[in-house]
Design a protein around this motif. Structure first.
Motif, mmCIF file in Angstrom:
data_model
loop_
_atom_site.group_PDB
_atom_site.id
_atom_site.type_symbol
_atom_site.label_atom_id
_atom_site.label_comp_id
_atom_site.label_asym_id
_atom_site.label_seq_id
_atom_site.Cartn_x
_atom_site.Cartn_y
_atom_site.Cartn_z
ATOM 1 N N ASP A 139 0.806 -1.221 0.000
ATOM 2 C CA ASP A 139 0.000 0.000 0.000
ATOM 3 C C ASP A 139 0.840 1.273 0.000
ATOM 4 N N ASP A 140 2.055 1.184 0.565
ATOM 5 C CA ASP A 140 2.901 2.383 0.604
ATOM 6 C C ASP A 140 3.744 2.559 -0.661
ATOM 7 N N GLY A 141 3.517 1.691 -1.656
ATOM 8 C CA GLY A 141 4.247 1.777 -2.915
ATOM 9 C C GLY A 141 5.487 0.918 -2.989
ATOM 10 N N THR A 142 5.903 0.362 -1.857
ATOM 11 C CA THR A 142 7.076 -0.518 -1.838
ATOM 12 C C THR A 142 6.782 -1.804 -2.599
#
Length: 254
Positions: free
Chosen positions: A48-51
């Motif tokens: 969800d954080d783009g990682t």
């Protein structure tokens, strides 16, 4: 050499069969989006954080109809420092159903379901022996024993491939699967009860059939074995973010 463990089969009265019950409960799950699956056992997942992380994919099949990039997935995380990959891909959310990715879980699910008397077709036995050697170089998943009857040998197969409501196995050519069918046929010819139990790790199947278009030799061996006394049983599963449970018996179409 250590003896095989023997598990006692209990009465359904020993288990809470409420709607909320799950035979297998997930650890804490982390949501993400599937970027790609590759080298069979690897999957890149966007959190969800783009990682983007690489998770272990515990499934050696082709995962046909359940590995499309862009779909929502759920992963678990292990604190074991010896693991190369700390995360394991557990679930993918396909349009018709959540799908269980972990091909190891059906064996545990079936053993627990039989232990608590939840699979009617496999009731009447008192003991379960897992991973039993039946001939040189061949092991089957379970043996059920009772003083009243001959042993029952069971091979459990995981199905995640569903098209137009039909669950299929295999999703890739399987010489090992064909060997198991032939071993069960041999045991049936010797007078033992022999069963292939297909567990469909999703909720959008209406029936089960061998995937002749993928592995015609497997389908041919399966039909021959059935003609010689091997039983086929297929169940789908209830799968959600709580866990997995055995759900409904589905028809087998040969």
């Amino acid at each position: 050499m250590n003896p095989k463990p023997v598990y006692k089969i209990l009465s359904p009265a020993f288990i809470d069969l409420s709607v909320s019950y799950r035979l297998i409960r997930w650890p804490k799950l982390i949501p993400g989006i599937l970027v790609k699956r590759y080298k069979r056992f690897l999957a890149d997942i966007k959190l969800d954080d783009g990682t983007i992380i690489t998770a272990h994919c515990p499934n050696s099949g082709s995962m046909k109809t359940c590995s499309e990039p862009g779909m929502g997935v759920w992963i678990s995380e292990s604190a074991n420092p010896k693991r190369k990959l700390s995360c394991t891909w557990e679930i993918i959310e396909m349009p018709g159903s959540m799908v269980g990715v972990n091909a190891i879980l059906p064996n545990r699910l079936v053993k627990d379901a039989i232990t608590y008397g939840l699979i009617q077709e496999l009731s009447g036995y008192s003991e379960i022996i897992p991973e039993i050697t039946t001939s040189e170089g061949t092991r089957l998943d379970l043996c059920l024993r009772s003083h009243e009857c001959k042993p029952c040998y069971i091979e459990i197969k995981n199905s995640t491939y569903v098209e137009e409501g039909r669950a299929c196995f295999p999703d890739a050519v399987t010489s090992r699967g064909k060997k198991h069918v032939e071993e069960l046929e041999r045991l049936a010819n010797e007078g033992f009860r022999s069963v292939i139990l297909f567990i469909v790790q999703r909720m959008d199947s209406e029936c089960f059939s061998p995937a002749d278009h993928i592995d015609p030799a497997y389908g041919k061996s399966l039909r021959k074995a059935v003609a010689n006394g091997v039983e086929i049983i297929a169940y789908d599963t209830l799968i959600d973010l709580k866990g997995i449970n055995i759900r409904n018996k589905i028809p087998v179409m040969l």
